[in-house]
Design an enzyme around this catalytic site. Structure first.
Site, PDB file in Angstrom:
ATOM      1  N   SER A 116       1.007  -1.559  -0.296  1.00  0.00           N
ATOM      2  CA  SER A 116       0.027  -0.095  -0.362  1.00  0.00           C
ATOM      3  C   SER A 116       0.333   1.435  -0.278  1.00  0.00           C
ATOM      4  O   SER A 116       1.801   1.535   0.942  1.00  0.00           O
ATOM      5  CB  SER A 116      -0.684   0.109   0.961  1.00  0.00           C
ATOM      6  N   THR A 165      -5.974   1.790  -6.806  1.00  0.00           N
ATOM      7  CA  THR A 165      -6.561   1.423  -6.471  1.00  0.00           C
ATOM      8  C   THR A 165      -7.843   2.413  -6.733  1.00  0.00           C
ATOM      9  O   THR A 165      -8.037   3.844  -6.795  1.00  0.00           O
ATOM     10  CB  THR A 165      -6.703   1.444  -4.473  1.00  0.00           C
ATOM     11  N   LYS A 223      -7.682  -1.843  -9.095  1.00  0.00           N
ATOM     12  CA  LYS A 223      -8.252  -2.603  -8.144  1.00  0.00           C
ATOM     13  C   LYS A 223      -9.685  -1.538  -7.343  1.00  0.00           C
ATOM     14  O   LYS A 223      -9.328  -0.542  -7.325  1.00  0.00           O
ATOM     15  CB  LYS A 223      -7.060  -2.204  -6.719  1.00  0.00           C
TER      16      LYS A 223
HETATM   17  C1  LIG Z   1      -6.612  -2.449   7.723  1.00  0.00           C
HETATM   18  C2  LIG Z   1      -6.601  -2.406   6.437  1.00  0.00           C
HETATM   19  C3  LIG Z   1      -6.227  -1.773   5.775  1.00  0.00           C
HETATM   20  C4  LIG Z   1      -6.728  -1.625   3.647  1.00  0.00           C
HETATM   21  N1  LIG Z   1      -6.031  -0.762   3.125  1.00  0.00           N
HETATM   22  C5  LIG Z   1      -5.464  -0.671   1.555  1.00  0.00           C
HETATM   23  C6  LIG Z   1      -4.662   0.531   0.972  1.00  0.00           C
HETATM   24  O1  LIG Z   1      -3.976   0.984   2.051  1.00  0.00           O
HETATM   25  N2  LIG Z   1      -5.079   0.080  -0.371  1.00  0.00           N
HETATM   26  C7  LIG Z   1      -5.908  -0.707  -0.485  1.00  0.00           C
HETATM   27  O2  LIG Z   1      -6.359  -0.748  -1.741  1.00  0.00           O
HETATM   28  N3  LIG Z   1      -6.944  -1.002  -0.046  1.00  0.00           N
HETATM   29  C8  LIG Z   1      -6.455  -1.639   0.986  1.00  0.00           C
HETATM   30  N4  LIG Z   1      -7.657  -2.458   2.176  1.00  0.00           N
HETATM   31  C9  LIG Z   1      -8.571  -2.872   1.362  1.00  0.00           C
HETATM   32  C10 LIG Z   1      -7.377  -4.637   0.799  1.00  0.00           C
HETATM   33  O3  LIG Z   1      -6.950  -3.841   0.403  1.00  0.00           O
HETATM   34  C11 LIG Z   1      -8.523  -5.519   0.177  1.00  0.00           C
HETATM   35  O4  LIG Z   1      -9.289  -4.954  -0.090  1.00  0.00           O
HETATM   36  C12 LIG Z   1      -9.594  -6.289   1.614  1.00  0.00           C
HETATM   37  O5  LIG Z   1      -9.073  -6.010   2.509  1.00  0.00           O
HETATM   38  C13 LIG Z   1      -9.681  -7.438   1.114  1.00  0.00           C
HETATM   39  O6  LIG Z   1     -10.541  -7.528   2.091  1.00  0.00           O
HETATM   40  P1  LIG Z   1     -11.309  -8.684   3.672  1.00  0.00           P
HETATM   41  O7  LIG Z   1     -10.271  -7.478   4.003  1.00  0.00           O
HETATM   42  O8  LIG Z   1     -12.063  -8.892   3.732  1.00  0.00           O
HETATM   43  O9  LIG Z   1      -9.715  -9.448   2.774  1.00  0.00           O
HETATM   44  C14 LIG Z   1      -7.281  -1.944   3.384  1.00  0.00           C
HETATM   45  C15 LIG Z   1      -8.089  -3.410   3.930  1.00  0.00           C
HETATM   46  C16 LIG Z   1      -7.367  -3.644   6.074  1.00  0.00           C
HETATM   47  C17 LIG Z   1      -8.116  -4.283   6.625  1.00  0.00           C
END
Ligand SMILES: Cc1cc2nc3c(=O)[nH]c(=O)nc-3n(C[C@H](O)[C@H](O)[C@H](O)COP(=O)(O)O)c2cc1C
Length: 373
Positions: A116, A165, A223
Site C-alpha cells: 500500500s 486503487t 483495483k
Molecule cells: C486494515 C486495512 C487496510 C487497507 N488498506 C488498503 C490500502 O491502503 N489500499 C488498498 O487498495 N486497499 C486497502 N485495503 C483493502 C484491501 O486491500 C482488500 O481489498 C480487502 O482487505 C479485502 O477484503 P478482506 O479484508 O475481507 O480480505 C485495506 C484493508 C484493510 C483491512
C-alpha cells in the site's frame, strides 16, 4: 520456525482461528475495530462472506489425487498458491515493522505482496524485504507529475506492476472508528490522513490512458472494479489485470459480495486480461471457489492483518502455510490435481449456514473476537 514473540509458531497456531484470537488479544479495541470493521451498516462487509457461503462445492471422486499442484502464474510470476497479500495501509498499527514484516513472507512462501502507498515504512524497504515479489499499490495524492514520480519510484524498486486503487474517491464513514474518535494515532500511521485526497476524487479514465502511454511496458492493475461495465472499460484501456474488490466492505456500503461480481466480470473481460479478486477470503475453499469461477488468484486482506498482529512475519508465514494445507486437502477432496481442472461445474448455489460477518468463517470465535464454546 521461531517467532520473536516466543514459542513455536506451528505449535501455537494449528488453525487460522487461533491467529485471529491471538490478534484480538494483542490489539487494543480501537485498532481491532479499524482492522476488522467496515463502512456504515457493514452490509458490504457481511455480503462478502454471505456470497462465499452461498456457493457450495460439487466434488468429483475416484480420481488419483496423490500429487496435487496448487501453483499458478499471475502476471508472469509463479505463485505457490492461487493467492497473494492484498494491499493494507496502517500495518504499523499491527506490528512495529509494518510493511516490511509482511513483505518478508512473500519470498519465503513464493507469493506476491501488494504494498500500500499508505503503509510504512516506504516502498524501498518493503521492496528489499519482498526480494522482487512485490507490486506497488497507488492512491492518487497529487497531479500527473506526482503520479509519474511515484510510478517511477515503484519501477525503480522492482515493482512488477502498478496497482491503482479506484474505489476510494472519498474516504468512507467507518463508524466504528468515528464512534471511538479513532484517528489512527494522529497521522503517525499515515493511513487515515487526508492530505491530497481531492486528487483521488478527480482521477478518471483519462488518467489511466495517460499512465498506459507514459509507461507502456508496465502492467497496470485496476483495483476496485465491481461491474462488468467498468471491467470492459479497463480492458479497453489495456490493463493487465482487473482486480475485483469492494475494499473488504470498507468503502461503499450496500455493495454486492465480491465473489458474486466475478461471473459478470469474467464474461466482460473474455480472457483479455487476468482477473483477481478479494473480499472475505479466509479459507482454502473460499479461494478455490473464486478460481472455479474464473479468477487467477485471490487477495488476502484482514486475515493478513490478524496474522501479522498475532506473530509478526512468522504469523503471516504461518497463515500462508495453513492456507496451503487447506487448499491441498480441499483439492484432493474435490478430485483435482491442478487448478486448471477447476471450472464452474465445481460450484453451485446454496443457502448460507451462518449469519455472515467478518468472523463467521470461524465457528469457535464470537463476534467480539474471543473464543466461544
Ligand atoms: C486494515 C486495512 C487496510 C487497507 N488498506 C488498503 C490500502 O491502503 N489500499 C488498498 O487498495 N486497499 C486497502 N485495503 C483493502 C484491501 O486491500 C482488500 O481489498 C480487502 O482487505 C479485502 O477484503 P478482506 O479484508 O475481507 O480480505 C485495506 C484493508 C484493510 C483491512
Amino acid at each position: 520456525m521461531g517467532d520473536s514473540r516466543g514459542g513455536d509458531v506451528k505449535q501455537r497456531f494449528a488453525t487460522t482461528q487461533e491467529l485471529v484470537v491471538a490478534a484480538r488479544q494483542r490489539l487494543d479495541d480501537n485498532v481491532w475495530d479499524f482492522l476488522t470493521g467496515g463502512t456504515e451498516s457493514e452490509a458490504t462487509l457481511a455480503r462478502n462472506r454471505q456470497a462465499l457461503d452461498e456457493l457450495a462445492l460439487r466434488p468429483r471422486v475416484l480420481r488419483d489425487v496423490r500429487k496435487v499442484d496448487p501453483s499458478v502464474e499471475l502476471l508472469g510470476c509463479r505463485l505457490r498458491l492461487p493467492l497473494f497479500i492484498a494491499p493494507l495501509g496502517g500495518l504499523t498499527m499491527f506490528d512495529p515493522e509494518g510493511t516490511v514484516a509482511v513483505a518478508r513472507a512473500a519470498p519465503t512462501r513464493d507469493t506476491l505482496v501488494f504494498q500500500s502507498s499508505t503503509s510504512l515504512p516506504e516502498i524501498e524497504q518493503g521492496a528489499a524485504a519482498a526480494n522482487g515479489r512485490l507490486i506497488y499499490q497507488l492512491y492518487v495524492r497529487g497531479e500527473r507529475d506526482w503520479v509519474t514520480a511515484q510510478t517511477e519510484r515503484a519501477v525503480a524498486c522492482g515493482s512488477r506492476a502498478l496497482c491503482i486503487t479506484v474505489d476510494s474517491a472519498a474516504y468512507s464513514r467507518r463508524e466504528r472508528d468515528m464512534i471511538s474518535r479513532f484517528t489512527g494515532g494522529g497521522g503517525s500511521h499515515r493511513v487515515m490522513t487526508s492530505a491530497g485526497r481531492e486528487h483521488q476524487a478527480a482521477f478518471n479514465w483519462g488518467d489511466i490512458a495517460f499512465l498506459r502511454k507514459r509507461f507502456p511496458a508496465l502492467p497496470v492493475i485496476i483495483k476496485g472494479i465491481t461491474t462488468a461495465e467498468d471491467a470492459g472499460l479497463a480492458v479497453e484501456h489495456g490493463v493487465a489485470a482487473v482486480y475485483v474488490s469492494n475494499h473488504g466492505g470498507r468503502q461503499l456500503d450496500h455493495g454486492q459480495g465480491a465473489i458474486e461480481i466475478l461471473p459478470e466480470v469474467v464474461d466482460a473481460v473474455r480472457g483479455r486480461a487476468e482477473i483477481v479478486v478479494d473480499g472475505g477470503f479466509v479459507r482454502g475453499t473460499d479461494v478455490l471457489k473464486a478460481v472455479a469461477l474464473g479468477a487467477t488468484a485471490v487477495g488476502i486482506g484482514k486475515l493478513t492483518g490478524w496474522s501479522l498482529a498475532a506473530a509478526g512475519t512468522a504469523g503471516v508465514e504461518r497463515m500462508l502455510d495453513i492456507l496451503e494445507e487447506e487448499i491441498v486437502k480441499d483439492m484432493m477432496l474435490l478430485g483435482i490435481t491442478r487448478l486448471a481442472e477447476l471450472e464452474k461445474s465445481f460450484v453451485c448455489a446454496a443457502r448460507a449456514t451462518a449469519l455472515p460477518s467478518a468472523l463467521s468463517a470461524f465457528p469457535r470465535i464470537g463476534a467480539d473476537g474471543k473464543w466461544r464454546r
